[in-house]
Design a protein around this motif. Structure first.
Motif, PDB file in Angstrom:
ATOM      1  N   GLU A  13       6.640  40.440 100.773  1.00 10.57           N
ATOM      2  CA  GLU A  13       7.586  41.319 101.483  1.00 10.57           C
ATOM      3  C   GLU A  13       7.947  42.554 100.661  1.00 10.57           C
ATOM      4  O   GLU A  13       8.477  43.513 101.196  1.00 10.57           O
ATOM      5  N   ASN A  14       7.731  42.472  99.338  1.00 10.87           N
ATOM      6  CA  ASN A  14       8.138  43.574  98.449  1.00 10.87           C
ATOM      7  C   ASN A  14       7.002  44.024  97.548  1.00 10.87           C
ATOM      8  O   ASN A  14       7.061  43.852  96.333  1.00 10.87           O
ATOM      9  N   PRO A  15       5.946  44.606  98.168  1.00  6.31           N
ATOM     10  CA  PRO A  15       4.748  44.966  97.400  1.00  6.31           C
ATOM     11  C   PRO A  15       5.036  46.013  96.312  1.00  6.31           C
ATOM     12  O   PRO A  15       4.236  46.178  95.394  1.00  6.31           O
ATOM     13  N   GLU A  16       6.186  46.708  96.420  1.00  5.46           N
ATOM     14  CA  GLU A  16       6.517  47.726  95.412  1.00  5.46           C
ATOM     15  C   GLU A  16       6.979  47.096  94.104  1.00  5.46           C
ATOM     16  O   GLU A  16       7.058  47.774  93.082  1.00  5.46           O
ATOM     17  N   LEU A  17       7.321  45.797  94.132  1.00  5.86           N
ATOM     18  CA  LEU A  17       7.777  45.129  92.911  1.00  5.86           C
ATOM     19  C   LEU A  17       6.613  44.467  92.184  1.00  5.86           C
ATOM     20  O   LEU A  17       5.678  43.975  92.801  1.00  5.86           O
ATOM     21  N   ARG A  18       6.719  44.459  90.846  1.00  2.00           N
ATOM     22  CA  ARG A  18       5.709  43.751  90.056  1.00  2.00           C
ATOM     23  C   ARG A  18       5.974  42.259  90.162  1.00  2.00           C
ATOM     24  O   ARG A  18       7.128  41.848  90.291  1.00  2.00           O
ATOM     25  N   PRO A  19       4.916  41.421  90.073  1.00  2.00           N
ATOM     26  CA  PRO A  19       5.085  39.970  90.181  1.00  2.00           C
ATOM     27  C   PRO A  19       6.134  39.431  89.191  1.00  2.00           C
ATOM     28  O   PRO A  19       6.911  38.545  89.544  1.00  2.00           O
ATOM     29  N   GLU A  20       6.164  40.001  87.975  1.00  2.00           N
ATOM     30  CA  GLU A  20       7.140  39.529  86.974  1.00  2.00           C
ATOM     31  C   GLU A  20       8.567  39.817  87.437  1.00  2.00           C
ATOM     32  O   GLU A  20       9.481  39.053  87.126  1.00  2.00           O
ATOM     33  N   GLU A  21       8.748  40.926  88.148  1.00  2.00           N
ATOM     34  CA  GLU A  21      10.090  41.264  88.629  1.00  2.00           C
ATOM     35  C   GLU A  21      10.545  40.279  89.698  1.00  2.00           C
ATOM     36  O   GLU A  21      11.689  39.831  89.692  1.00  2.00           O
ATOM     37  N   VAL A  22       9.623  39.943  90.602  1.00  2.00           N
ATOM     38  CA  VAL A  22       9.969  38.998  91.671  1.00  2.00           C
ATOM     39  C   VAL A  22      10.327  37.646  91.061  1.00  2.00           C
ATOM     40  O   VAL A  22      11.334  37.031  91.421  1.00  2.00           O
ATOM     41  N   GLU A  23       9.523  37.216  90.113  1.00  2.00           N
ATOM     42  CA  GLU A  23       9.781  35.952  89.413  1.00  2.00           C
ATOM     43  C   GLU A  23      11.152  35.997  88.724  1.00  2.00           C
ATOM     44  O   GLU A  23      11.937  35.050  88.800  1.00  2.00           O
ATOM     45  N   ALA A  24      11.442  37.125  88.072  1.00  2.00           N
ATOM     46  CA  ALA A  24      12.714  37.269  87.356  1.00  2.00           C
ATOM     47  C   ALA A  24      13.902  37.237  88.318  1.00  2.00           C
ATOM     48  O   ALA A  24      14.963  36.698  87.991  1.00  2.00           O
ATOM     49  N   VAL A  25      13.723  37.799  89.520  1.00  2.00           N
ATOM     50  CA  VAL A  25      14.798  37.795  90.518  1.00  2.00           C
ATOM     51  C   VAL A  25      15.123  36.349  90.918  1.00  2.00           C
ATOM     52  O   VAL A  25      16.289  35.948  90.971  1.00  2.00           O
ATOM     53  N   VAL A  26      14.068  35.571  91.191  1.00  2.00           N
ATOM     54  CA  VAL A  26      14.269  34.180  91.627  1.00  2.00           C
ATOM     55  C   VAL A  26      14.906  33.362  90.497  1.00  2.00           C
ATOM     56  O   VAL A  26      15.837  32.585  90.720  1.00  2.00           O
ATOM     57  N   THR A  27      14.426  33.563  89.280  1.00  2.00           N
ATOM     58  CA  THR A  27      14.999  32.860  88.129  1.00  2.00           C
ATOM     59  C   THR A  27      16.476  33.199  87.995  1.00  2.00           C
ATOM     60  O   THR A  27      17.324  32.318  87.837  1.00  2.00           O
ATOM     61  N   CYS A  28      16.784  34.488  88.080  1.00  2.00           N
ATOM     62  CA  CYS A  28      18.155  34.968  87.937  1.00  2.00           C
ATOM     63  C   CYS A  28      19.049  34.389  89.032  1.00  2.00           C
ATOM     64  O   CYS A  28      20.177  33.957  88.771  1.00  2.00           O
ATOM     65  N   PHE A  29      18.536  34.340  90.256  1.00  2.00           N
ATOM     66  CA  PHE A  29      19.297  33.823  91.401  1.00  2.00           C
ATOM     67  C   PHE A  29      19.780  32.391  91.140  1.00  2.00           C
ATOM     68  O   PHE A  29      20.973  32.098  91.197  1.00  2.00           O
TER      69      PHE A  29
END
Lengths: 93, 98
Positions: A13-29
């Protein structure tokens, strides 16, 4: 759905984000929720549900193998209650 | 135990903004997206398992007879699907302070 599938869906859904950023968002959540519960607080996510903690009293337990009694100390445990919208949605077909 | 306030979506978005560095509005969108994806998955009848945190489990409950505690009148409770949460051992340990 497991954690990696959630990350995958978010990444699509968020192709503008790097995979590490998406992972970091979920971890942070989830980490932020866990942290708040660990400090005795409450997390309220309208429509989804609320996380809190509950006190479990100390009790006398028994080792099922040996029959020995053991004192189980009281402890604090995580608790979740689904929100009304969530409950309604699970039952709308 | 120190008493702390209630954490909300906005606080989660704030944490994402500070720790990951996304803009405030993108952070809020991501928080909403995570919740929506978990909700969608569960309304499709799927359990959601987040390793290190816990599992949101669906349980189907059959019809049973309930009672209005005020009037004592028996009423049938319709079959329904409920969502429960089983914390992972890691989360249990964190909360119990072990």
């Amino acid at each position: 759905m497991i954690r990696s599938e959630l990350i995958e869906a978010l990444a699509q859904e968020n192709p503008e984000l790097r995979p590490e950023e998406v992972e970091a968002v979920v971890t942070c959540f989830f980490d932020t929720i866990a942290e708040r519960l660990a400090s005795g607080g409450r997390v309220e996510l309208r429509g989804f549900g609320a996380f809190s903690t509950r006190e479990r009293a100390a009790r006398t337990g028994r080792n099922p193998r040996t029959g020995e009694t053991v004192e189980v100390p009281g402890k604090r445990v995580p608790y979740f209650k689904a929100g009304k919208d969530m409950r309604d949605r699970l039952n709308s077909d | 135990m120190r008493s702390v306030g209630t954490l909300t979506r906005a606080d989660l978005a704030d944490a994402v903004h500070h720790k990951v560095g996304l803009s405030r509005s993108d952070s809020l969108t991501m928080v909403e997206s995570i919740l929506r994806l978990m909700c969608d998955s569960m309304s499709d009848g799927e359990n959601v398992k987040i390793s290190g945190f816990g599992t949101f489990l669906l349980r189907d409950k059959g019809e049973r007879i309930g009672r209005n505690p005020k009037t004592g009148v028996e009423v049938p409770i319709t079959p329904r699907r409920v969502m429960t949460f089983r914390a992972s051992q890691m989360l249990k340990d964190r909360v119990s302070g072990a």
